[in-house]
Design an enzyme around this catalytic site. Sequence first.
Site, PDB file in Angstrom:
ATOM      1  N   HIS A 167      -6.013   7.284  -2.431  1.00 28.76           N
ATOM      2  CA  HIS A 167      -6.963   6.469  -1.660  1.00 28.76           C
ATOM      3  C   HIS A 167      -6.297   5.671  -0.540  1.00 28.76           C
ATOM      4  O   HIS A 167      -6.970   5.238   0.397  1.00 28.76           O
ATOM      5  CB  HIS A 167      -7.739   5.523  -2.588  1.00 28.76           C
TER       6      HIS A 167
ATOM      7  N   HIS B 251       0.832  -1.199   0.000  1.00 24.51           N
ATOM      8  CA  HIS B 251       0.000   0.000   0.000  1.00 24.51           C
ATOM      9  C   HIS B 251       0.871   1.254   0.000  1.00 24.51           C
ATOM     10  O   HIS B 251       1.031   1.923   1.017  1.00 24.51           O
ATOM     11  CB  HIS B 251      -0.929  -0.010   1.223  1.00 24.51           C
TER      12      HIS B 251
ATOM     13  N   ASP C 235      -9.070  -1.184  -7.452  1.00 18.72           N
ATOM     14  CA  ASP C 235      -8.277  -1.469  -6.258  1.00 18.72           C
ATOM     15  C   ASP C 235      -7.945  -2.962  -6.167  1.00 18.72           C
ATOM     16  O   ASP C 235      -6.973  -3.347  -5.516  1.00 18.72           O
ATOM     17  CB  ASP C 235      -9.048  -1.015  -5.017  1.00 18.72           C
TER      18      ASP C 235
ATOM     19  N   HIS D  31       1.140   1.561  -5.730  1.00 16.53           N
ATOM     20  CA  HIS D  31      -0.218   1.015  -5.762  1.00 16.53           C
ATOM     21  C   HIS D  31      -1.205   2.108  -6.156  1.00 16.53           C
ATOM     22  O   HIS D  31      -2.122   1.872  -6.962  1.00 16.53           O
ATOM     23  CB  HIS D  31      -0.580   0.438  -4.389  1.00 16.53           C
TER      24      HIS D  31
END
Length: 282
Positions: free
Chosen positions: A45, A3, A166, A7
């Site tokens: 995000h 993360h 995602d 990403h």
Amino acid sequence: LYHNNMHGADVTQTICLFFLNSNAEKMFETTVLDLLSIFIAALGHDIGHPGLTNNFQINASTELAITYNDSSCLENFHCCKLFSILKKDETNIFEKLSISDYKDIRKRMISEILSTDMFYHKKVMSLIQTKIPQIKNDKFEFISDDKESKKAEQQSILDFFIHSADLAHNTKLFDISLKWVELLSEEFWLQGDKEKSMGLTVSFLCDRKDTNVPSSQVNFIRGFIIPTFEILINIFPTLSYTVENANRNMNEWQKLLEAHRLQGWTPRNITKEESKGKNKNS
């Protein structure tokens, strides 16, 4: 390990491909601000992600869990951090927007980022499925011409796009997906190590000693990825390559599952020859 900014870039690029390879923009009559909202939301995000899941935050009663009342702790944190950056003079890309447009794009982005929480997977899927009957002759028939009603229906596709993107590394070439799985597995296992040291129950897939990576990948692709992207291509048939690749990847993981011992196996045990993807991306 997983993360991070790479990403974020990957999810943003995937959403870009969704729009470029489909008629989504025309079908749902999205505006420039709608596109800006989802691209910036995708980039940020997971901003500031600590490499520890919501489950960890809640079980460890961290500051994030306390601050956000155990509800989408990370996603609320990412959203807060992103907008804190966007409020600074040197990074305020929205400073020229009207108050009304800023409120609209902020509302869009909050919904998009919160929709990346897997806790809301069924909700996001159910909502978009209710919209499928409204698609006729490649055109989406909005229930009402009311501005707010139309925005709400557009939000459902924007949330669905970012949620799907995602998860989309599972729909890319196997050798690419494999690298993402390796990073995500190690991130999970580091969390498991931390949970053990703190005397907490080890979260699902976070115990490096007994996690079966090929098995978990087969189950995840079969149970979540393929159903999700089948909905996507039901709406946008030109994105069919996503399901084709997901099926090929599931078969590759199945081969590895049959070839390796069931316990203690990690992606680093795969040889270069075994990890070569023979599938094609579109």
